[in-house]
Write an enzyme that holds these catalytic residues in place. Structure first.
Site, PDB file in Angstrom:
ATOM      1  N   GLU A  29      11.741  38.703 -96.188  1.00  0.00           N
ATOM      2  CA  GLU A  29      10.986  38.267 -95.009  1.00  0.00           C
ATOM      3  C   GLU A  29      10.112  39.368 -94.411  1.00  0.00           C
ATOM      4  OE1 GLU A  29      13.951  36.516 -92.522  1.00  0.00           O
ATOM      5  OE2 GLU A  29      14.281  34.861 -93.896  1.00  0.00           O
ATOM      6  N   GLU A  63      16.105  31.439 -99.699  1.00  0.00           N
ATOM      7  CA  GLU A  63      17.016  31.455 -98.547  1.00  0.00           C
ATOM      8  C   GLU A  63      16.673  30.373 -97.537  1.00  0.00           C
ATOM      9  OE1 GLU A  63      17.753  35.252 -96.406  1.00  0.00           O
ATOM     10  OE2 GLU A  63      17.838  34.010 -94.602  1.00  0.00           O
TER      11      GLU A  63
END
Length: 648
Positions: free
Chosen positions: A187, A276
């Site tokens: 991320e 995820e």
């Protein structure tokens, strides 16, 4: 992904909490309804629907697997029994085939991940790894907006960081774990508590350094599948050459943003993984029903709309995860297992109608030439009796398993089949997996009809259009036609007919649609697709933008708001300004997904980098924390660049 993944009870960060961010993205559910034990077989079924035609010859993506994350520093390691429950595929096991582990910045912690990874591999699973931070000496702090202690990798440390990742790969290999792939950064676009990267920095690292790493490379793992982060990678041949898997997270990503046409155009030879997510939230028990059924629908869209090859959950064992804290499979886990136990690595998704009737979602996969798996998610409150037909095939046996309010992966009695068809009974609010054994070919009719002629449109109204086309030919006879609507690279059923004419209804005024037609014969053989036709319905559309506004949370003096801004036009929307007016003294304190400016009750919002461009048919989500008085009415109207938006 969480702001405080360690869940250690540390002081709250300066940035919005994970829960507030996800709530503003629509990840928190409405108040939970009381779970009802619906779906008893023999209850009245919904009206009979058209056959779900499964075409084993129409192959889509190859599936790599389903799985989850184990992070031994932030939570305790899985126990030996829990490892077997997660990665074994016997009775009472999840059948996970992907394990994701962290690349710790402190090498002293690397050995902590070995035991579970080795056991997963012994069960046949694939292991991937993602870093949250480089070692501290490789980073520097900088000012990023209001964050004065933001962290990034020093440019002079790119080579050393690539070696750090390669060293982790080598360490795991030497300890019996051959990593399938390693990520550059978890991320990079939502890194308040870890390391930020810009798209340009990611491209530079991929071009200049990633090639020295001795395993496959995953990038960029954007937290919300933000295409503006991965587009530069796909558009840079040198960077793309060093990427093996385009990885993405789906936190709050609207289903309309799941397709990725640019990847289909430029990602040949690359894999597409969802690495995820937790869904729909981390606050509810994983056993709350029917909310847990959202997981089955989410996986469905990830496989069908996004065409991901892998689906990886966040923590495997958590109160909101596939394994409860006691190590038992939860309702959410059962939903995952309807895919993971039966759709095994190497299976290929094949064509089937994605949404054949309201609240019913179907997807199909094949394992070689003898097995087909169909997963059906019925979110409706009534049972459904659905007929399935496998094109060009003879069904010899159908086995099925069901999860609903009162059952988890419960095996069902044998389902009778005739030729290439069978009828599945789908309880209300349930997910059912059918495993279909196909009989060897006996030389029956395997020849498909010829492609229908290009459709032409007539009788166009604001909500419907009539299509007609030149009839197909078949060696035995054409049984019917299926009209599909084409959007981007995906198809959805629009109408069926037994003649070469059909009327499509339920359309939106002033909107362009593209349609095509397939023919099928009595044996279930399906033709090639016809040429397409694009038609615009009559009337005036409600502009080129739409807004969904809601209050996601309210605590009296303050509230949490969500704005979903949709681009309903036919061209990308860039550099937008959203404007609206509060009428009861509400004020915005902080916002993510946009930058607010407020004068009295008048508010204008401009985009941040990752929401700057909204593709045609796409949307962005803006969340904010506001203060309020005694009332909190929603704004009555919204405009984008001065034009009025439709309000849901």
């Amino acid at each position: 992904m969480t702001i405080r993944r360690s869940e250690s009870g540390a002081a709250a960060p300066k940035t919005p909490s994970r829960r507030s961010v996800l709530a503003a993205m629509g990840a928190l559910p409405v108040a939970a309804a009381t779970a009802q034990a619906l779906g008893v077989f023999g209850a009245p079924s919904a009206a009979a629907a058209a056959d779900v035609l499964v075409d084993p010859s129409a192959e889509r993506q190859t599936i790599r697997g389903f799985g989850g994350m184990n992070h031994t520093v932030w939570i305790n390691d899985l126990t030996p029994a829990q490892r077997d429950t997660a990665f074994g595929n016997g009775e009472g096991q999840l059948g996970f085939s992907v394990l994701r582990i962290p690349v710790h910045e402190d090498r002293a912690n690397w050995s902590r991940e070995v035991a579970t990874a080795r056991r997963a591999i012994e069960h046949g699973a694939t292991v991937i790894a993602s870093p949250w931070n480089p070692p501290a000496h490789m980073t520097e702090t900088f000012v990023r907006g209001s964050q004065t202690d933001a962290r990034r990798l020093r440019y002079d440390m790119y080579g050393a960081y690539a070696q750090h990742l390669n060293d982790f790969h080598g360490f795991m290999r030497d300890n019996g774990v051959n990593l399938y792939a390693i990520s550059v950064q978890n991320e990079p676009d939502y890194a308040h508590d870890w390391t930020w990267w810009t798209p340009g920095e990611m491209v530079r690292f991929l071009r200049e350094n990633a090639g020295s790493i001795g395993t496959r490379i995953i990038a960029p793992e954007s937290f919300q599948y933000v295409k503006s982060f991965s587009d530069p990678i796909l558009n840079d041949p040198a960077a793309l050459a060093n990427v093996d898997i385009l990885g993405a997270h789906l936190y709050g990503t609207p289903y309309g943003n799941f397709p990725y046409p640019l990847f289909r155009q430029k990602g040949q030879g690359k894999e597409l993984w969802m690495t995820e997510v937790y869904h729909p939230n981390s606050s509810d028990s994983a056993d709350l029903w029917p909310q847990a059924l959202e997981v089955g629908q989410h996986i469905h869209h990830a496989m069908v709309d996004a065409e991901f090859q892998a689906y990886v959950w966040w923590y495997i064992r958590r109160s909101y995860g596939p394994l409860r804290e006691d190590g038992q499979i939860s309702k959410r886990g059962a939903n995952m297992a309807h895919f993971s136990k039966f759709v095994r690595p190497g299976y290929v998704r094949i064509d089937a109608p994605s949404n054949p009737q309201a609240d019913l979602y179907t997807s199909a996969y094949k394992g070689g030439d003898s097995t087909v798996v169909v997963v059906a998610v019925n979110k409706g409150t009534s049972p459904v009796s659905q007929r399935f037909t496998l094109a060009g095939s003879t069904v010899s046996r159908v086995s099925s398993w069901v999860t609903d309010a009162g059952r988890n992966l419960a095996p069902q009695g044998a389902t009778s089949a005739s030729g290439g068809s069978f009828t599945g009974e789908l309880p209300a609010r349930s997910v059912t997996t059918f495993v279909i054994d196909l009989a060897p070919s006996t030389g029956g009719d395997t020849e498909p009809p010829t492609a229908p002629g290009a459709p032409t449109a007539s009788g166009v109204t604001a909500t419907s259009v009539t299509l007609s086309w030149a009839a197909s030919a078949d060696n035995v006879g054409v049984a019917g036609y299926d009209v599909v609507r084409i959007s981007g690279g995906s198809e959805s059923p629009a109408a069926s007919a037994t003649t070469n004419r059909a009327t499509v209804t339920g359309l939106t005024a002033g909107t362009a649609y593209t349609f095509a037609v397939y023919a099928r014969d009595a044996a279930g053989n399906r033709s090639a697709r016809s040429a397409t036709v694009t038609v615009t319905t009559s009337g005036t559309s409600s502009g080129t933008c739409g807004v969904d506004y809601r209050v996601a949370g309210d605590w009296g003096s303050g509230f949490q708001g969500e704005i979903v801004l949709r681009n309903t036009g036919t061209a990308a929307l860039s550099g937008w300004t959203l404007a609206f007016t509060f009428t009861a003294g509400q004020t915005i304190g902080q916002m993510w997904g946009g930058t607010p400016a407020q004068s009295g009750g008048t508010v204008s919002v401009t985009p941040v980098d990752w929401t700057r461009t909204i593709p045609a048919g796409g949307s962005v989500t803006i969340g904010f924390i506001g203060s309020r008085g005694s009332t909190n009415p929603a704004p009555a109207a919204f405009t984008v660049n001065g034009s009025t938006c439709a309000v849901a």
